[in-house]
Write an enzyme that holds these catalytic residues in place. Structure first.
Site, PDB file in Angstrom:
ATOM      1  N   GLU A 184      46.758  38.432  40.176  1.00 40.41           N
ATOM      2  CA  GLU A 184      46.918  36.964  40.128  1.00 40.41           C
ATOM      3  C   GLU A 184      47.945  36.566  39.069  1.00 40.41           C
ATOM      4  O   GLU A 184      47.651  35.760  38.170  1.00 40.41           O
ATOM      5  CB  GLU A 184      45.556  36.269  39.918  1.00 40.41           C
ATOM      6  CG  GLU A 184      44.618  36.525  41.093  1.00 40.41           C
ATOM      7  CD  GLU A 184      43.378  35.647  41.145  1.00 40.41           C
ATOM      8  OE1 GLU A 184      43.153  34.839  40.231  1.00 40.41           O
ATOM      9  OE2 GLU A 184      42.629  35.767  42.147  1.00 40.41           O
ATOM     10  N   GLU A 306      40.578  41.081  46.880  1.00 39.50           N
ATOM     11  CA  GLU A 306      39.410  40.325  46.408  1.00 39.50           C
ATOM     12  C   GLU A 306      39.037  39.360  47.514  1.00 39.50           C
ATOM     13  O   GLU A 306      39.900  38.600  47.986  1.00 39.50           O
ATOM     14  CB  GLU A 306      39.725  39.529  45.137  1.00 39.50           C
ATOM     15  CG  GLU A 306      39.895  40.390  43.913  1.00 39.50           C
ATOM     16  CD  GLU A 306      40.053  39.583  42.622  1.00 39.50           C
ATOM     17  OE1 GLU A 306      39.485  38.470  42.530  1.00 39.50           O
ATOM     18  OE2 GLU A 306      40.762  40.065  41.735  1.00 39.50           O
TER      19      GLU A 306
HETATM   20  O1  AHR Z   1      36.533  38.163  40.925  1.00 47.32           O
HETATM   21  C1  AHR Z   1      36.545  37.231  39.894  1.00 47.32           C
HETATM   22  C2  AHR Z   1      37.940  36.735  39.572  1.00 47.32           C
HETATM   23  O2  AHR Z   1      38.451  36.031  40.657  1.00 47.32           O
HETATM   24  C3  AHR Z   1      38.985  37.802  39.319  1.00 47.32           C
HETATM   25  O3  AHR Z   1      38.956  38.266  38.014  1.00 47.32           O
HETATM   26  C4  AHR Z   1      40.252  37.088  39.611  1.00 47.32           C
HETATM   27  O4  AHR Z   1      41.276  37.950  40.057  1.00 47.32           O
HETATM   28  C5  AHR Z   1      39.863  36.069  40.661  1.00 47.32           C
HETATM   29  O5  AHR Z   1      40.348  34.808  40.392  1.00 47.32           O
END
Ligand code: AHR
Length: 502
Positions: A184, A306
């Site tokens: 991110e 994710e």
């Molecule tokens: O999974 C939790 C958080 O969500 C992670 O650290 C981040 O990459 C995302 O915004």
């Protein structure tokens, strides 16, 4: 289209047309991966308890949790973050325990003891039998630091870092194949523009590529992606250097409008199922860009590293902890079916997160462990790993969610492996069973089908430490199959069917 308030429906009918002659591609086993971050009680408490703990462990790693992940056939685990990754300096987490310095875990506002580091992560992966996927620090790190980490993990030469690894007990290289270049980086990883990130990415990847010879087939380098416009601008900057890129990632979280994981309205339920349509649009767009920038003989893939549900109770104060209900399993099934359909482009996905954080596979409380409905959905789908996806079209009624979307009540995907047809399904309707008529083109199913079903009385049902087996899959009586056959899927149920092909 049925309105979402429709509860009086007695039975729904759907058709499933499977064409064995129309293959969609191989389903990468990595589609069924997971993600574990230094956050809340995921690593500390959930995976790592330390060698002195009374909780059964192997060198500090919980044997119950590692065993459950092994049973699942977990193929790949992403680590150490997440936002944590771009503030993590790997050298803090190697070497003698007494020399490891505790630091502040910036994003998740908790102490980081650095007891669990690279060597412990690799040990965990070996206990589970999965491949490691390490996310590098771009936001607050350097190319030199990243290269040192790859050298520590993968080199077999006699160098400063390989001596360090050997001193730490690992004679042979770990040969880590998957490396993420930042996380991110449009947000917690440095608030970069896509152009800035591409500039950083090109630098990091140039030097990492020179380490390709440390693993068979070369390193698999994954860029951080975001929404369509960001991905487009990033890829545009990568022109002429796409050999540095194996994949770019998407993060897809949904569910924030629900009251909680176990308290939600029927409307919230259908909206969550409808969110898979949104996810599919994002995946399809990313795949379109990936194809456009792929060159002959060098495909760029999409990695959804994710994804999952994120309910309001999962905040920094709670360590992003949330319960996990049958609804989460239904959502998982619909999303995994969707990823299977895009298997020609989606190479890996990593649900967030493995233990005690967000849409967990496993919850722990002291020495107790519970497997969530999401765990069981993954368990039921594991037969797809390494299979060949075949066309599987559903002709089913839709239900209107409160966003006006027409959400099909039946989700499905099919694959073939070693002469067996494997079919996974979800009936998302809360009250009506679906009578499914299967039509098979290009072959015939023979003998008895093995069927397992995951359901419960209420979509809010979940497994707790007091009642750990409320939502678990049950094997159904084997049913005869043929070129066409019919079966009934109960309301709010995930189903898996395996049948031999003749
Ligand atoms: O999974 C939790 C958080 O969500 C992670 O650290 C981040 O990459 C995302 O915004």
């Amino acid at each position: 289209m049925l309105p979402n308030t429709e509860t009086g429906v007695k039975r729904l009918r759907a058709k499933l047309n499977i064409n064995l002659n129309q293959t969609l591609g191989g389903i990468s086993p990595h589609t069924y991966g997971n993600f574990a971050e230094h956050l809340g009680r995921c690593i500390y408490g959930g995976i790592w308890v330390g060698p002195q703990s009374k909780i059964p462990n192997e060198g500090g790693i919980r044997t119950d949790v590692a065993g459950a992940l092994k049973d699942l056939g977990l193929p790949v685990l992403r680590w150490p973050g997440g936002c944590f990754a771009d503030n993590y300096h790997w050298q803090w987490g190697v070497g003698a325990a007494e020399k490891r310095r505790p630091r502040h875990n910036l994003w998740w506002a908790q102490p980081e003891p650095n007891e669990f580091g690279t060597d412990e992560f690799i040990r965990l992966c070996r206990m589970v039998g999965c491949e490691p996927y390490i996310c590098l620090n771009v936001g607050s790190g350097t190319v030199e630091e990243a290269l040192g980490w790859v050298e520590y993990c993968n080199s077999d030469q006699d160098t400063y870092y390989t001596r360090l690894r050997r001193e730490n007990g690992a004679r042979d290289p770990y040969r880590v194949r998957f490396w993420g270049i930042g996380n991110e980086n449009w947000g917690c990883g440095g608030s970069m523009t896509p152009e800035q990130y591409a500039y950083e990415y090109r630098k990091y990847a140039t030097y990492l590529r020179a380490m390709d010879n440390t693993v068979p087939g070369g390193l698999f380098l994954i860029a951080c992606g975001f929404h369509d416009d960001w991905n487009f601008r990033f890829l545009r900057e990568m022109r002429g250097a796409t050999h540095l890129l194996d994949a770019f990632s998407l993060h897809l979280y949904v569910g924030g409008y629900s009251r909680s994981a176990t308290e939600f309205t029927d409307e919230d339920h259908y909206r969550l199922m409808g969110d898979v349509l949104f996810m599919e649009t994002e995946v399809a767009r990313a795949c379109h860009l990936a194809r456009y920038y792929s060159t002959f003989g060098r495909q760029i893939y999409v990695v959804v590293d994710e994804w999952g549900t994120w309910y309001p109770e999962a905040n920094v104060a709670s360590g992003l902890y949330q319960q996990n209900a049958l609804r989460d399993a239904l959502f998982t099934a619909c999303a995994l079916n969707m990823f299977n359909r895009h298997c020609d482009c989606v190479f890996m996905t990593n649900m967030a997160q493995t233990v005690n954080v967000l849409q967990s596979l496993i919850l722990t409380q002291g020495s107790k462990m519970v497997l969530t409905p999401t765990y069981w959905a993954y368990y039921m789908f594991r037969g797809h790993m390494g299979g060949t996806a075949v066309a599987c079209e559903t002709d089913a009624p839709t239900i209107q969610d409160n966003q006006g979307r027409a959400v099909p009540v039946l989700s499905a995907s099919a694959s073939v492996k070693d002469g067996t047809l494997f079919l996974t399904l979800a009936n998302i309707h809360l009250t009506a069973p679906v009578s499914v008529e299967v039509g098979l083109l290009g072959g015939s199913a023979s003998g008895q089908a093995c069927v397992s079903i995951l359901t419960s009385r209420d979509v809010r049902d979940h497994n707790s430490f007091e009642a750990p087996n409320r939502v678990v899959p049950r094997a159904k009586k084997a049913a005869a199959a043929g070129a066409s056959w019919r079966f009934r899927l109960p309301p709010m149920a995930v189903g898996a069917i395996a049948v031999g092909l003749s």
